[in-house]
Design a protein around this motif. Sequence first.
Motif, short mmCIF file in Angstrom:
data_model
loop_
_atom_site.label_atom_id
_atom_site.label_comp_id
_atom_site.label_asym_id
_atom_site.label_seq_id
_atom_site.Cartn_x
_atom_site.Cartn_y
_atom_site.Cartn_z
N PRO A 59 -25.06 17.73 -23.41
CA PRO A 59 -25.25 16.53 -24.24
C PRO A 59 -23.91 15.99 -24.71
N ASN A 60 -23.90 14.78 -25.22
CA ASN A 60 -22.63 14.20 -25.61
C ASN A 60 -22.77 13.37 -26.87
N PRO A 61 -22.90 14.02 -28.03
CA PRO A 61 -23.00 13.26 -29.27
C PRO A 61 -21.68 12.66 -29.68
N ALA A 62 -20.58 13.08 -29.04
CA ALA A 62 -19.26 12.62 -29.46
C ALA A 62 -18.79 11.39 -28.70
N LEU A 63 -19.60 10.84 -27.74
CA LEU A 63 -19.16 9.71 -26.92
C LEU A 63 -17.78 9.99 -26.33
N TRP A 64 -17.71 11.06 -25.55
CA TRP A 64 -16.42 11.63 -25.12
C TRP A 64 -15.79 10.80 -24.01
N GLU A 86 -19.87 33.52 -23.70
CA GLU A 86 -20.37 32.93 -22.47
C GLU A 86 -19.52 31.71 -22.12
N GLN A 87 -19.69 31.18 -20.93
CA GLN A 87 -18.98 29.96 -20.56
C GLN A 87 -19.45 28.82 -21.46
N PRO A 88 -18.50 28.08 -22.06
CA PRO A 88 -18.91 26.98 -22.95
C PRO A 88 -19.71 25.92 -22.19
N THR A 89 -20.74 25.42 -22.84
CA THR A 89 -21.58 24.38 -22.23
C THR A 89 -20.80 23.08 -22.13
N ALA A 90 -20.84 22.46 -20.95
CA ALA A 90 -20.13 21.19 -20.74
C ALA A 90 -20.63 20.15 -21.74
N GLY A 91 -19.71 19.56 -22.46
CA GLY A 91 -20.04 18.53 -23.43
C GLY A 91 -20.27 19.06 -24.82
N ALA A 92 -20.39 20.38 -24.98
CA ALA A 92 -20.50 20.97 -26.31
C ALA A 92 -19.13 21.01 -26.97
N ASP A 93 -19.08 21.33 -28.26
CA ASP A 93 -17.85 21.20 -29.04
C ASP A 93 -16.64 21.86 -28.38
N ASP A 173 -23.84 29.24 -33.73
CA ASP A 173 -22.84 29.92 -32.90
C ASP A 173 -21.44 29.60 -33.41
N VAL A 174 -20.48 30.37 -32.95
CA VAL A 174 -19.08 30.13 -33.28
C VAL A 174 -18.48 29.25 -32.20
N GLU A 175 -17.95 28.11 -32.60
CA GLU A 175 -17.28 27.20 -31.67
C GLU A 175 -15.91 26.85 -32.24
N CYS A 176 -15.12 26.13 -31.47
CA CYS A 176 -13.78 25.73 -31.94
C CYS A 176 -13.88 25.00 -33.27
N THR A 177 -14.89 24.15 -33.41
CA THR A 177 -15.03 23.34 -34.62
C THR A 177 -15.58 24.13 -35.80
N SER A 178 -15.88 25.42 -35.61
CA SER A 178 -16.22 26.26 -36.76
C SER A 178 -14.99 26.44 -37.64
#
Length: 628
Positions: A59-64, A86-93, A173-178
């Motif tokens: 998904p792309n809530p950030a209009l990337w 795990e491998q980060p989901t494409a389009g996730a943070d 989950d823990v992401e970069c933006t955490s």
Amino acid sequence: MRRLLLIGTLLVSGLLAQAQVTSDVLGAHNLSASGSSPIKGGLDPCMYCHVPHSGVGTPNPALWSQTLSTQPYSTYASTTLHNSSEQPTAGADSSLCLSCHDGTVAVGQTQPFGQIKMTGNMNVTDVFGTNLQKSHPFSMKTPLQDAPDLVASLVASHKTDDPLGAVKLINNDVECTSCHSPHVQAIDTLSKNFLVRDSSSGQLCTSCHETNARTIGGQSNPLAGWSASIHATAGNVIANPPLLGSYPSVARNACLSCHMPHNAMVGARLLRGPNPPVPNLDSATQDCMTCHNGGSNITPAIPDIYSEFTKIAHPYPNQGNAHDAGEAALLNMNRHSTCVDCHGPHSSMAVTSFSTVLPPPTIRPSQAGALGISATDGTTVMNPAVNQYENCLRCHGTSTGKQTQIVFGYLPMRAVAANDPLNLIPQMSASATSSHPVMHDRNSALLQPSLLTSMLNLDGKTQGRGMGTRIYCTDCHNSDDNREFGGIGPNGPHGSKWLHILERRYEFSQAPGPGQRVTNLFPNPDLTVNGPYALCGKCHDLSSQIIANTSWTQHSMHINAGFSCSTCHTAHGMAPSSGNLTGERLINFDLKVVAPYAGLPVSYNRGTGTCALVCHGTVHNPNGTVTP
């Protein structure tokens, strides 16, 4: 377009007001020609990452806008990790952040506009590559698993323990933006790394990592005791050249003094390590030696541990016996000595006065949190160790694979010995026939007339610690310049100029063969701190008691002839008893120096003060006479 920019401006302004930042809010993320990033292009600052229409990612809530990386990643792993990545989901943070920070897609490679012409280069420390084993884990497999070093709320309610609420789980989950806010660089005014909050004193880390005692699945929290530890409270100033962190002191750097969340020297535990690395030194020890090396990285200076290891010292791990934080407490077939084998880095406290700490054998504050092995059975894990000797028994007890190394010096072969002569438990336990009082109180029925009321300091004159009912392993095995007994160096068995890592000189009588003449006699004995009996003289009155034959009528003759204590006495203790050697007063002859008498076992009769053996080419008859 104007509406989108207005919304973006309002959002950034809100963050700016919250963080009270008055400079360029985007900081290094402002890639416009007028921005502060080291790499620049001609687009509006927001357009490198966002577009009003047709953003990429699902998904792309950030209009990337930036082209996403398609590279697979090697993620963090360790033997103590409870939650795997795990491998980060494409389009996730995290995927959005890595579209620039993994370095595989050119900055400015936008989806709607193509490659924007850019000048300059990203800082090398901001490029993580596709090998993320040296970066903090993220994009973990959900649901998260509880662990003793995690705050309970992470799994129980999917919330961190951050009182400001800035550190958050993203979709549980823990992401970069955490931890990072990509739109505001200087919320933390000293560590301008787009952190979501002020991270000094480890505040960001402790939002997820528990520092109180906690046990999950039988495992104890290795971070317990952190708040009172020296690494959490020391005000020593940190130098910048070794890149020890963003803050001015050890306490404010906290976790960052030893760990790097990105681009760590090694992956497991994200150890920082010195810059440049020290050759031929394992990573765990290197991490400690960044500050404990006697250099200028820390002010005021702290004891120089590294120099002690240039002497006769505990061995560093090598490729064949590497240390791992997940290893067993009992080091079978894998003896080694990193700093963290004997010290709990998250709970260790400074010893400011040796007169105020608990008496032996209680473990010293500097070793608080260290693991140990019970002397009762030699296998039960003590977590943490209560007594100092329990920590030593990780290697010097029932562990298999023990070896003698020539670097430590001569090793006697005792007349009465257990199957494993390197196992100190039977030699020093309460059931031992006779032993130095390390694992048990000294025998009041056999008090030594030579025993001093206080141990002597390194000068051999002034009194040190009072002679209690117990002693430490480190009362004998200690740095030769240790500060507890009057020196200026660090305390503990890190290294010594004397063999067997002994605090003072202690000579072993040696002969070409049993019963033959001793090759290293010390006649007309020097009983000073420079002489061959210096270690024994720390606790025993040599001149008025031993030379005067108060303990035994033949002491003076043997000492004046130049024999050392080791010929007749064992240093640790005598485990099994024997009809020929009952073991009082640590008498247990060295069979490399003495030989049997007339084919009979070597013997000693305490009642008559006589022995039957051959030593130095002389026959000692059972009736007390001697024959050349």
